[in-house]
Design an enzyme around this catalytic site. Structure first.
Site, PDB file in Angstrom:
ATOM      1  N   THR A 176       0.839  -1.194   0.000  1.00 18.60           N
ATOM      2  CA  THR A 176       0.000   0.000   0.000  1.00 18.60           C
ATOM      3  C   THR A 176       0.877   1.247   0.000  1.00 18.60           C
ATOM      4  OG1 THR A 176      -0.110   0.142   2.414  1.00 18.60           O
ATOM      5  CG2 THR A 176      -1.744  -1.253   1.325  1.00 18.60           C
ATOM      6  N   GLU A 222      -6.538  -2.263  -0.165  1.00 18.47           N
ATOM      7  CA  GLU A 222      -6.947  -3.443   0.589  1.00 18.47           C
ATOM      8  C   GLU A 222      -8.202  -4.111   0.020  1.00 18.47           C
ATOM      9  OE1 GLU A 222      -4.629  -0.772   3.378  1.00 18.47           O
ATOM     10  OE2 GLU A 222      -6.058  -0.543   1.738  1.00 18.47           O
ATOM     11  N   LYS A 234     -12.817  19.013  13.310  1.00 16.20           N
ATOM     12  CA  LYS A 234     -13.792  19.426  14.330  1.00 16.20           C
ATOM     13  C   LYS A 234     -13.443  20.834  14.784  1.00 16.20           C
ATOM     14  CE  LYS A 234     -16.505  17.784  18.203  1.00 16.20           C
ATOM     15  NZ  LYS A 234     -16.728  16.690  19.190  1.00 16.20           N
ATOM     16  N   TRP A 267     -18.376  19.102  13.153  1.00 18.37           N
ATOM     17  CA  TRP A 267     -17.555  18.334  12.227  1.00 18.37           C
ATOM     18  C   TRP A 267     -17.659  18.957  10.846  1.00 18.37           C
ATOM     19  CZ3 TRP A 267     -14.087  15.173  14.029  1.00 18.37           C
ATOM     20  CH2 TRP A 267     -14.293  14.515  15.244  1.00 18.37           C
TER      21      TRP A 267
END
Length: 529
Positions: free
Chosen positions: A180, A326, A417, A422
């Site tokens: 990855t 993945e 945040k 958020w």
């Protein structure tokens, strides 16, 4: 609950039919007259299958055995396509090496994979020669030259008889491995079995065949990858295109003018790439030049609606495909019968065999199950964290729309945040890219003593040497605040204008590098809005 019935008395000579990559090639050469185009080469499918067998024979003669790992370092080519099949079909493991990693990281991936043999393009010969002394497991290598020098791939293939006999083996045998491309620590190794790759190929092919007109893949399409073949099997599309016997065009290195020339000459109609490549193609075309018809799946990072609309004006049909290293990678694909840009910029609908759910207790993280998801990393602890609770944890914050489509809100590590709210960095980026003078945008959150975090923007000007007007940027974002589409806390206080955004080896914006840059740049290097 009763016990499911299981067939225990099959016919004595019944064929169990393991799901192996070699079975994707069944009948294809007899059912197509299409070519595979790569550099100076134009191959029939008969020739492809012959060369696959010759490559397996050659590797076997060089001592490669079932279970061995063979590393490949190449640009997109017919030779890479042959490796996609020959190496796993002989029971060995194909390691697709990310050639954009640093030399130290490439050496690390080769060592961790346990590669015993390597095939490498001439461009990577100096790098390979430099690291090979540190890789005692490597027993041999073959240069992948375009011409037929005596010791090159092409000369050796031509001189090798196609005598290898492909046999059946356990479908759960590892077929491929790669690493990855995270931005922290060493890359993590993932694995995919024959069964996983075959199921992914079938599910993806079925999905593309069921897409609205102009948003899928059809028999007459001409396929050209614009995602490196070392990156998650080029999103699995070479397997699909080969199984279907489509005309395929392999472009080598990704020069935008060359890509456009190949598109025109070979009548390419289906591709896939990251937003960066799409941006390069649009910038490289002549004024007013139409690039259509051309369906392009976009992945790797979010597709901004403004970029999708610009592509549509150039004749391109763009839609998002969602996945990660993945996940093998495709787990969702956007579609919109009416061509609505906002719908096509969503992560899309889970493809067959994929189960997806949003976990509210984990901040809205997207969790997945599918038969082709990697079962883990090289590290047991990392594997356990990836599959905690029996679901693969993507690290993405997501939402599900009323029609069942997935929207990616942000990465868990990138959501901000501020002021108790958020804020999605992706949402701010998309709105900034709609404003005049902004070609690209990236948002990161930085600690703030009063508000917890505050967003900081990095933008690339649409025209070199012409930084965007900060007053207009603020006014543009405030219109979205007034309309209720954006929180007032989401307005960045600082904007950095860069020539380019730093990116990872597969084209994603490297926000870790942006945070490092912010820590070292002088405060007056940014404009306040």
């Amino acid at each position: 609950m009763g016990t499911p019935r299981i067939l225990t008395t099959p016919a004595e000579d019944a064929y169990a039919y393991p799901l192996l990559l070699r079975h994707l090639l069944a009948n294809v050469a007899r059912q197509t007259s299409a070519e595979i185009v790569s550099g100076q080469w134009r191959l029939t499918y008969d020739a492809l299958l012959d060369r696959v067998t010759r490559l397996a024979t050659l590797l076997s003669e060089r001592g490669v055995r079932a279970g061995d790992t063979v590393a490949v370092m190449d640009w997109d080519s017919h030779r890479y396509l042959e490796c996609y099949f020959a190496i796993p079909m002989m029971g060995a493991v194909l390691q697709t090496v990310n050639v954009r990693l640093s030399p130290a990281q490439i050496e690390y991936t080769l060592r961790e994979s346990g590669a015993v043999f390597a095939l490498h393009h001439a461009d990577f010969a100096p790098l390979f020669d430099a690291i090979q002394p540190n890789l005692p497991a490597i027993r041999g290598a073959i240069p992948m030259e375009e011409d037929a020098k005596a010791d090159s791939y092409e000369a050796l293939i031509a001189a090798t008889a196609p005598s290898f006999r492909f046999e059946d083996f356990d479908e759960n045998a590892i077929a491929t491995t790669f690493h990855t491309t995270g931005t922290t620590g060493n890359p993590k190794q993932v694995f995919f079995s024959h069964r996983q790759l075959v199921l992914h190929t079938l599910a993806l092919a079925a999905t593309l065949a069921n897409q609205p007109s102009g948003q899928g893949l059809r028999r007459g399409d001409v396929y050209m990858p614009m995602t490196p073949m070392f990156h998650v099997h080029a999103w699995g599309l070479p397997f699909v295109a080969t199984m279907l016997g489509l005309k395929q065009v392999y472009p080598g290195r990704y020069d935008p003018r060359r890509l456009l020339a190949l598109k025109e000459r070979e009548r390419v109609s289906f591709s896939h790439c990251v937003p960066t490549i799409l941006r390069m193609l649009l910038d490289a075309r002549d004024d007013g030049e139409s690039l259509g018809p051309w369906t392009v799946i976009i992945g790797g990072s979010a597709l901004a609606p403004a970029l999708a609309e610009e592509a549509a004006r150039a004749g391109l049909s763009t839609l998002v495909g969602f996945g990660m290293s993945e996940t093998g990678p495709v787990v969702a694909l956007a579609r919109a019968p009416g061509g609505d840009v906002a719908d096509l910029c969503r992560a899309g609908f889970p493809i067959p065999l994929v189960h997806a759910r949003v976990d509210a207790e984990r901040g809205g993280e997207l969790l997945l199950r599918a038969p082709w998801l990697t079962q883990g990393y090289g590290s047991q602890a990392a594997s356990d964290a990836l599959w905690e609770g029996g679901w693969l944890h993507t690290g993405d914050v997501a939402a599900t729309d009323g029609d069942g489509a997935i929207r990616i809100v942000d990465r868990l590590k990138d959501v901000i945040k501020t002021g108790g709210e958020w804020v999605s960095s992706i949402a701010i980026e998309e709105l900034l890219m709609e404003l005049p003078g902004v070609a690209e945008a990236a948002i990161i959150g930085v600690p703030d003593g009063k508000w917890g975090e505050r967003p900081v923007a990095f933008v690339v000007a649409a025209a070199a040497g012409s930084p965007p007007d900060t007053k207009l940027l603020r006014e543009g974002l405030m219109r979205h605040v007034d309309a209720g589409r954006l929180s007032g806390y989401a307005i960045p206080e600082r904007v950095f204008v860069l020539e380019t955004l730093p990116r990872t080896s597969v084209g994603k914006v490297d926000k870790r590098a942006l945070r490092a840059r912010l820590a070292t740049d002088a405060a007056n290097a940014a404009m306040t809005i």
